[in-house]
Design a protein around this motif. Structure first.
Motif, PDB file in Angstrom:
ATOM      1  N   ASP A 189       0.969  -1.198   0.034  1.00 45.96           N
ATOM      2  CA  ASP A 189       0.140   0.030  -0.164  1.00 45.96           C
ATOM      3  C   ASP A 189       0.836   1.169  -0.025  1.00 45.96           C
ATOM      4  OD1 ASP A 189      -2.560  -1.355   0.140  1.00 45.96           O
ATOM      5  OD2 ASP A 189      -2.568  -1.369   2.085  1.00 45.96           O
ATOM      6  N   THR A 190       1.763   1.437   1.054  1.00 42.00           N
ATOM      7  CA  THR A 190       2.497   2.652   1.095  1.00 42.00           C
ATOM      8  C   THR A 190       4.146   2.237   1.698  1.00 42.00           C
ATOM      9  OG1 THR A 190       0.675   3.917   1.751  1.00 42.00           O
ATOM     10  CG2 THR A 190       2.729   5.019   2.369  1.00 42.00           C
ATOM     11  N   ILE A 191       4.940   2.893   0.943  1.00 40.40           N
ATOM     12  CA  ILE A 191       6.360   2.703   1.593  1.00 40.40           C
ATOM     13  C   ILE A 191       6.966   4.053   1.718  1.00 40.40           C
ATOM     14  CG2 ILE A 191       8.677   1.826   0.830  1.00 40.40           C
ATOM     15  CD1 ILE A 191       7.538   0.057  -1.026  1.00 40.40           C
ATOM     16  N   ILE A 192       7.589   4.203   3.057  1.00 36.58           N
ATOM     17  CA  ILE A 192       8.427   5.332   3.425  1.00 36.58           C
ATOM     18  C   ILE A 192       9.674   5.228   3.323  1.00 36.58           C
ATOM     19  CG2 ILE A 192       8.572   7.408   5.167  1.00 36.58           C
ATOM     20  CD1 ILE A 192       5.612   6.447   5.840  1.00 36.58           C
ATOM     21  N   VAL A 193      10.571   5.971   2.660  1.00 38.17           N
ATOM     22  CA  VAL A 193      11.825   5.577   2.653  1.00 38.17           C
ATOM     23  C   VAL A 193      12.678   6.711   3.406  1.00 38.17           C
ATOM     24  CG1 VAL A 193      13.862   5.269   1.533  1.00 38.17           C
ATOM     25  CG2 VAL A 193      11.959   4.331   0.713  1.00 38.17           C
ATOM     26  N   VAL A 201      13.345   2.182   5.959  1.00 36.63           N
ATOM     27  CA  VAL A 201      12.312   1.853   5.124  1.00 36.63           C
ATOM     28  C   VAL A 201      11.087   1.129   5.983  1.00 36.63           C
ATOM     29  CG1 VAL A 201      11.418   0.591   3.135  1.00 36.63           C
ATOM     30  CG2 VAL A 201      13.838   1.330   3.096  1.00 36.63           C
ATOM     31  N   LEU A 202       9.966   1.776   5.444  1.00 41.38           N
ATOM     32  CA  LEU A 202       8.767   1.397   6.447  1.00 41.38           C
ATOM     33  C   LEU A 202       7.645   1.010   5.521  1.00 41.38           C
ATOM     34  CD1 LEU A 202       7.118   1.302   8.923  1.00 41.38           C
ATOM     35  CD2 LEU A 202       6.716   3.746   8.897  1.00 41.38           C
ATOM     36  N   ILE A 203       6.850  -0.175   5.634  1.00 38.85           N
ATOM     37  CA  ILE A 203       5.966  -0.659   4.747  1.00 38.85           C
ATOM     38  C   ILE A 203       4.743  -0.331   5.803  1.00 38.85           C
ATOM     39  CG2 ILE A 203       4.799  -2.688   3.932  1.00 38.85           C
ATOM     40  CD1 ILE A 203       7.738  -3.826   3.682  1.00 38.85           C
ATOM     41  N   LEU A 204       3.655   0.265   4.707  1.00 34.26           N
ATOM     42  CA  LEU A 204       2.475   0.423   5.861  1.00 34.26           C
ATOM     43  C   LEU A 204       1.394  -0.385   4.838  1.00 34.26           C
ATOM     44  CD1 LEU A 204       2.398   4.345   6.337  1.00 34.26           C
ATOM     45  CD2 LEU A 204       3.162   2.537   8.000  1.00 34.26           C
ATOM     46  N   GLU A 205       0.780  -1.352   5.494  1.00 29.89           N
ATOM     47  CA  GLU A 205      -0.431  -1.875   5.145  1.00 29.89           C
ATOM     48  C   GLU A 205      -1.911  -1.382   5.774  1.00 29.89           C
ATOM     49  OE1 GLU A 205      -2.786  -4.543   3.014  1.00 29.89           O
ATOM     50  OE2 GLU A 205      -0.529  -4.387   2.636  1.00 29.89           O
ATOM     51  N   VAL A 206      -2.471  -0.880   4.851  1.00 30.87           N
ATOM     52  CA  VAL A 206      -3.729   0.205   5.324  1.00 30.87           C
ATOM     53  C   VAL A 206      -4.988  -0.937   5.272  1.00 30.87           C
ATOM     54  CG1 VAL A 206      -5.125   2.076   4.950  1.00 30.87           C
ATOM     55  CG2 VAL A 206      -2.747   2.319   4.480  1.00 30.87           C
ATOM     56  N   LEU A 244      22.573  -2.599  -0.969  1.00 31.79           N
ATOM     57  CA  LEU A 244      22.169  -1.806   0.069  1.00 31.79           C
ATOM     58  C   LEU A 244      21.619  -2.744   1.478  1.00 31.79           C
ATOM     59  CD1 LEU A 244      20.124   0.833  -1.766  1.00 31.79           C
ATOM     60  CD2 LEU A 244      22.378   0.953  -1.169  1.00 31.79           C
ATOM     61  N   SER A 245      21.900  -2.179   2.564  1.00 28.49           N
ATOM     62  CA  SER A 245      21.439  -2.755   3.979  1.00 28.49           C
ATOM     63  C   SER A 245      20.953  -1.760   4.635  1.00 28.49           C
ATOM     64  CB  SER A 245      22.785  -3.527   4.368  1.00 28.49           C
ATOM     65  OG  SER A 245      22.446  -4.050   5.741  1.00 28.49           O
ATOM     66  N   CYS A 246      19.897  -1.807   5.305  1.00 26.67           N
ATOM     67  CA  CYS A 246      19.184  -0.876   6.068  1.00 26.67           C
ATOM     68  C   CYS A 246      17.840  -1.600   6.736  1.00 26.67           C
ATOM     69  CB  CYS A 246      18.870   0.338   5.287  1.00 26.67           C
ATOM     70  SG  CYS A 246      17.568   0.212   3.989  1.00 26.67           S
ATOM     71  N   PRO A 247      17.492  -1.131   7.813  1.00 22.71           N
ATOM     72  CA  PRO A 247      16.401  -1.965   8.385  1.00 22.71           C
ATOM     73  C   PRO A 247      14.989  -1.405   7.582  1.00 22.71           C
ATOM     74  CG  PRO A 247      17.412  -0.410  10.211  1.00 22.71           C
ATOM     75  CD  PRO A 247      18.110  -0.075   8.599  1.00 22.71           C
ATOM     76  N   VAL A 248      14.269  -2.717   7.458  1.00 24.96           N
ATOM     77  CA  VAL A 248      12.986  -2.461   6.841  1.00 24.96           C
ATOM     78  C   VAL A 248      11.923  -2.838   8.009  1.00 24.96           C
ATOM     79  CG1 VAL A 248      11.506  -3.193   5.022  1.00 24.96           C
ATOM     80  CG2 VAL A 248      13.634  -3.106   4.495  1.00 24.96           C
ATOM     81  N   TYR A 249      10.897  -1.690   8.340  1.00 24.16           N
ATOM     82  CA  TYR A 249      10.060  -2.097   9.275  1.00 24.16           C
ATOM     83  C   TYR A 249       8.640  -2.129   8.788  1.00 24.16           C
ATOM     84  CZ  TYR A 249      13.749  -0.219  12.168  1.00 24.16           C
ATOM     85  OH  TYR A 249      14.967   0.093  12.986  1.00 24.16           O
ATOM     86  N   GLY A 250       7.869  -2.642   9.587  1.00 30.22           N
ATOM     87  CA  GLY A 250       6.287  -2.761   8.771  1.00 30.22           C
ATOM     88  C   GLY A 250       5.477  -2.586   9.726  1.00 30.22           C
ATOM     89  N   ALA A 251       4.151  -2.026   9.358  1.00 28.34           N
ATOM     90  CA  ALA A 251       2.942  -1.721  10.332  1.00 28.34           C
ATOM     91  C   ALA A 251       1.772  -1.889   9.737  1.00 28.34           C
ATOM     92  CB  ALA A 251       3.062  -0.068  10.979  1.00 28.34           C
ATOM     93  N   ILE A 252       0.702  -2.198  10.234  1.00 31.28           N
ATOM     94  CA  ILE A 252      -0.699  -2.335   9.853  1.00 31.28           C
ATOM     95  C   ILE A 252      -1.313  -1.098  10.271  1.00 31.28           C
ATOM     96  CG2 ILE A 252      -2.732  -3.528   9.960  1.00 31.28           C
ATOM     97  CD1 ILE A 252      -0.821  -5.867  10.702  1.00 31.28           C
ATOM     98  N   VAL A 253      -2.035  -0.218   9.561  1.00 31.79           N
ATOM     99  CA  VAL A 253      -2.533   1.095   9.890  1.00 31.79           C
ATOM    100  C   VAL A 253      -4.012   1.215   9.663  1.00 31.79           C
ATOM    101  CG1 VAL A 253      -2.504   3.746   9.318  1.00 31.79           C
ATOM    102  CG2 VAL A 253      -0.447   2.254   8.682  1.00 31.79           C
ATOM    103  N   LEU A 254      -4.771   1.518  10.689  1.00 36.37           N
ATOM    104  CA  LEU A 254      -6.083   1.519  10.677  1.00 36.37           C
ATOM    105  C   LEU A 254      -6.526   2.971  10.619  1.00 36.37           C
ATOM    106  CD1 LEU A 254      -7.203  -0.878  13.644  1.00 36.37           C
ATOM    107  CD2 LEU A 254      -6.897  -1.324  10.968  1.00 36.37           C
ATOM    108  N   PRO A 255      -6.983   3.540   9.475  1.00 32.05           N
ATOM    109  CA  PRO A 255      -7.104   4.987   9.196  1.00 32.05           C
ATOM    110  C   PRO A 255      -8.031   5.593  10.077  1.00 32.05           C
ATOM    111  CG  PRO A 255      -7.503   3.501   7.141  1.00 32.05           C
ATOM    112  CD  PRO A 255      -7.523   2.648   8.389  1.00 32.05           C
ATOM    113  N   TYR A 256      -9.107   4.852  10.720  1.00 24.23           N
ATOM    114  CA  TYR A 256     -10.118   5.667  11.577  1.00 24.23           C
ATOM    115  C   TYR A 256     -10.206   5.161  12.817  1.00 24.23           C
ATOM    116  CZ  TYR A 256     -11.355   7.717   7.010  1.00 24.23           C
ATOM    117  OH  TYR A 256     -11.293   8.257   5.664  1.00 24.23           O
ATOM    118  N   PRO A 257     -10.322   5.815  13.759  1.00 17.68           N
ATOM    119  CA  PRO A 257     -10.325   5.237  15.596  1.00 17.68           C
ATOM    120  C   PRO A 257     -11.630   4.544  15.863  1.00 17.68           C
ATOM    121  CG  PRO A 257     -11.036   7.551  15.347  1.00 17.68           C
ATOM    122  CD  PRO A 257     -10.455   7.344  13.828  1.00 17.68           C
TER     123      PRO A 257
END
Length: 310
Positions: A74-78, A83-88, A139-152
């Motif tokens: 869904d979304t990648i932030i570098v 690097v961060l992976i977001l699964e919405v 390239l060697s760097c940490p790759v994190y991930g998270a599951i994102v819930l858009p609304y509370p």
């Protein structure tokens, strides 16, 4: 900055057209609802990221697809450190992440229960793919991930242990807490490296996905608003018999329905039957006017859309 802005999936516009042709098929309606909700949630997260005040350079990628591995992110932030992976996931009701069966269970506000593939597994697969791409590039760097819930309003009664679940309004705070142990000299170049791997998935085979016979499709020009059959009023204008709304370029849109939901090519006879034209001359005039690619001669001529030929 967004290196790749998110665009609406084709299915968001295609499925309503199929609903008008197959109004009895509930699976199409259900899928359209899920895709619309999913895209809306992803847009919400994009808005949050665009307004963020995170320190340091960063690059965003909206919707990276790796067709060869059938992996969609869904979304990648570098950033300059990771690097961060977001699964919405834009779900209503209450979610339960089953760690034993690698499964996601949803209980709606009405008490209905549904099961889904685990987003934890999706993030895990995506991380493995990105690590492989970065490793091949040296390239060697940490790759994190998270599951994102858009609304509370979405609740969780059973959290996963491998990746955190973060609500949209806390996303910036979560990102600011991630360890900055890596070093990425140019987030933009690294993001471009990932973008170079982008391969869109093949177009959906609607007949296979929804198991319908093309003969079940409603014939003629149908209204894009209510799905009613249209009546020809002039060369370019048709009128919906149900809602009385004018429909422009109805024949072109109807032929788009044929190419998307029936076959990538059409003959004069098929065009005549599908659109309800009076004779072969009317069909021939229409097909030539559309500037389709043609192959063959006389009644054996077949027509294709130009963009369908690679």
């Amino acid at each position: 900055m967004f290196m790749k802005m998110r665009s609406a999936p084709d299915l968001l516009s295609q499925l309503p057209r199929l609903m008008h042709r197959l109004p009895h098929l509930e699976a199409v309606r259900d899928d359209h609802y899920k895709i619309r909700a999913g895209f809306g949630g992803e847009e919400r997260v994009d808005e949050i990221l665009l307004r963020s005040r995170l320190d340091g350079p960063r690059a965003y990628i909206g919707d990276l697809q790796l067709a060869e591995r059938f992996c969609q992110i869904d979304t990648i932030i570098v950033t300059d450190h990771f690097v961060l992976i977001l699964e919405v996931k834009n779900f209503s009701g209450t979610l339960s992440f089953n760690e034993d069966s690698y499964h996601l269970e949803q209980t709606t506000r009405e008490g209905n229960k549904y099961g889904y593939n685990s987003p934890v597994t999706q993030v895990w697969n995506a991380r493995e793919e990105l690590l492989a791409i970065l490793s091949r590039a040296g390239l060697s760097c940490p790759v994190y991930g998270a599951i994102v819930l858009p609304y509370p309003t979405t609740l969780v009664d059973r959290m996963p242990s491998e990746f955190p679940v973060v609500y949209g309004y806390s996303l910036n705070r979560f990102i600011s807490t991630l360890p900055r142990t890596g070093r990425i000299s140019s987030p933009e170049r690294t993001a471009q490296l990932l973008l170079d791997q982008h391969q869109p998935f093949p177009k959906m085979d609607f007949q296979e996905a929804y198991s319908y016979d093309p003969r079940q499709l409603k014939k003629g020009v149908v209204c894009g608003k209510c799905g009613g059959v249209c009546q020809k009023m002039s060369e370019r204008l048709l009128l919906c018999r149900s809602c009385k709304q004018p429909v422009e370029d109805g024949y072109r849109r109807a032929l788009d329905d044929w190419f998307d939901f029936v076959a990538p090519e059409i003959t004069n006879a098929q065009c005549r039957e599908f659109l309800g034209l009076k004779d072969k001359y009317a069909a021939n005039y229409l097909l030539k006017k559309m500037d389709f690619l043609s192959q063959g001669a006389s009644h054996q001529t077949i027509y294709r859309k130009r963009e369908a030929v690679r």
